[in-house]
Design a protein around this motif. Structure first.
Motif, mmCIF file in Angstrom:
data_model
loop_
_atom_site.group_PDB
_atom_site.id
_atom_site.type_symbol
_atom_site.label_atom_id
_atom_site.label_comp_id
_atom_site.label_asym_id
_atom_site.label_seq_id
_atom_site.Cartn_x
_atom_site.Cartn_y
_atom_site.Cartn_z
ATOM 1 N N SER A 66 11.920 -131.515 28.219
ATOM 2 C CA SER A 66 11.992 -132.667 27.424
ATOM 3 C C SER A 66 12.232 -134.024 28.457
ATOM 4 O O SER A 66 11.374 -134.834 28.490
ATOM 5 C CB SER A 66 13.269 -132.346 27.238
ATOM 6 O OG SER A 66 13.046 -131.675 26.014
ATOM 7 N N LEU A 67 12.355 -133.460 29.992
ATOM 8 C CA LEU A 67 12.276 -134.749 30.878
ATOM 9 C C LEU A 67 11.051 -135.773 31.616
ATOM 10 O O LEU A 67 11.050 -136.317 31.062
ATOM 11 C CB LEU A 67 13.439 -134.639 31.626
ATOM 12 C CG LEU A 67 15.207 -134.485 31.618
ATOM 13 C CD1 LEU A 67 16.000 -134.006 32.429
ATOM 14 C CD2 LEU A 67 15.187 -135.399 31.277
ATOM 15 N N LYS A 68 10.732 -134.604 31.052
ATOM 16 C CA LYS A 68 9.187 -134.910 31.527
ATOM 17 C C LYS A 68 8.059 -135.393 30.872
ATOM 18 O O LYS A 68 6.995 -136.509 31.197
ATOM 19 C CB LYS A 68 8.070 -133.530 31.751
ATOM 20 C CG LYS A 68 8.518 -133.130 33.499
ATOM 21 C CD LYS A 68 7.599 -131.448 33.084
ATOM 22 C CE LYS A 68 7.732 -130.776 34.649
ATOM 23 N NZ LYS A 68 7.932 -129.647 34.177
ATOM 24 N N GLY A 69 8.821 -135.432 29.171
ATOM 25 C CA GLY A 69 8.312 -135.753 28.328
ATOM 26 C C GLY A 69 8.874 -137.700 27.717
ATOM 27 O O GLY A 69 8.286 -137.966 27.292
ATOM 28 N N ILE A 70 9.806 -138.233 28.930
ATOM 29 C CA ILE A 70 10.389 -139.193 28.719
ATOM 30 C C ILE A 70 9.863 -140.177 29.894
ATOM 31 O O ILE A 70 9.789 -139.978 31.464
ATOM 32 C CB ILE A 70 11.883 -139.070 28.984
ATOM 33 C CG1 ILE A 70 12.400 -138.256 27.518
ATOM 34 C CG2 ILE A 70 12.238 -140.199 28.861
ATOM 35 C CD1 ILE A 70 13.479 -137.827 27.940
#
Length: 352
Positions: free
Chosen positions: A177-181
């Protein structure tokens, strides 16, 4: 051979142990128990030195000795050791608060601190601060807390850079999820986190001691600091753990990300070092004060000789147009020429 965790050694040294004593105690905590022969073999300690270390640890109440043949050494309760670390960290924090309260420069004379109780209140106060971020956001948190803050991180302005430290374990779904921000620049992890911290622009923060941060019960509590100087002290401590932690994600900056604006000198220095490592030519603007006179100063130049260690974080700046290098430090700089409060990084075009 058992590899002793450096972060655990650092945490144990908070209790007043020497590096050697902390290393032996960390070894026993990780192993459970050991004989003198085991310790000497794994840690390369000579018998006379080990004897003195074990006598000291027993006298200070950190180890128990089973008087068998051979003797077996084991640490006291890990939970008790963690509580001792937390109590000592709390004592030091209170001392820092008292010292910082005497600062008088501008907004630094304004100190506002309050307690936030219960996980829901910690989340709510953290969410409120996240939404205030304009240039940077520093997060040290458990997967549980971070998961509840994701939606607020996703709502940040595109100019905000996010640095995330996750402990005590890495949640792969959360990492995805963090990589997608797009705001998230770097994610690090370590089993032993320093503390929980949510800080926008290094101006204010929600701080929670490590033991309280690992609880999901309503008994959890933290502190909200609307105080720049106190917040920077926490970020300084976080950075020391950050630089030694495992990097699990890092994205390079795009042209649209610039200028990179930092109120934290340490993280600015981190990015200056990263730029130099990949061969990126950059120009840096610094605003702050001359350490000798307190005079306000604004500088633009090329950074060289970056130093990042446990004791020193600084860089030299060669002024645009020429002149001798100027050593730039952060808050409470002593050995540097300039105490910076604002750092801006811009790439130079090829051939500049």
């Amino acid at each position: 051979m058992l590899q002793v965790d450096d972060d655990l050694v650092d945490a144990l040294m908070i209790l007043g142990l020497s590096k050697k004593e902390a290393t032996v105690l960390a070894y026993l905590i990780m192993r459970g128990s050991a004989t003198a022969k085991d310790i000497m073999a794994d840690l390369s300690i000579h018998q006379p030195q080990l004897y003195n270390v074990m006598m000291s640890l027993e006298r200070k109440g950190f180890v128990n000795i089973q008087h068998s043949k051979p003797k077996v050494y084991e640490p006291i309760s890990v939970g008790l050791i963690m509580e001792m670390i937390e109590n000592e960290a709390s004592r030091r924090k209170q001392a820092i608060v008292k010292a910082i309260s005497s600062l008088t420069r501008g907004e630094r004379s304004r100190s506002l601190v309050w307690v936030t109780r219960g996980i829901d209140n910690i989340v709510n106060n953290s969410a409120a601060l996240i939404q205030e971020a304009k240039s940077e956001l520093y997060i040290s948190a458990t997967p549980m807390l971070l998961g509840r803050l994701l939606k607020y991180i996703k709502g940040l302005n595109s100019r905000v850079k996010v640095y995330v430290f996750i402990y005590p374990y890495l949640d792969e779904e959360l990492l995805t999820s963090l990589k997608g921000i797009d705001n998230v620049v770097e994610v690090k992890t370590n089993r032993l986190g320093p503390f929980s911290l949510i800080s926008p622009d290094a101006e204010s923060c929600v701080f929670t001691m490590i033991k309280a941060s690992l609880s999901d019960r309503n008994g959890a509590y933290g502190y909200v600091f609307r105080d720049r100087a106190m917040t920077l002290q926490f970020i300084h401590s976080l950075f020391d753990a950050w630089r030694r932690a495992q990097t699990v994600y890092r994205r390079e900056f795009k042209e649209s990300d610039y200028p990179l604006v930092f109120n934290s000198h340490r993280f600015a220095t981190w990015e200056i070092l990263r730029a130099r490592e990949i061969g990126l030519n950059i120009e840096v603007k610094v605003k702050g004060y001359l350490t000798k006179t307190g005079e306000e100063v604004s500088l633009i130049g090329t950074p060289v000789n970056v130093t990042i260690s446990s004791d020193v974080v600084n860089f030299e700046l060669i002024p645009k147009g020429g002149g001798k290098p100027i050593l730039v430090g952060g808050t409470n700089a002593l050995i540097e020429d300039v105490e910076s409060e604002y750092v801006e990084i811009n790439p130079l075009s090829q051939g500049t």
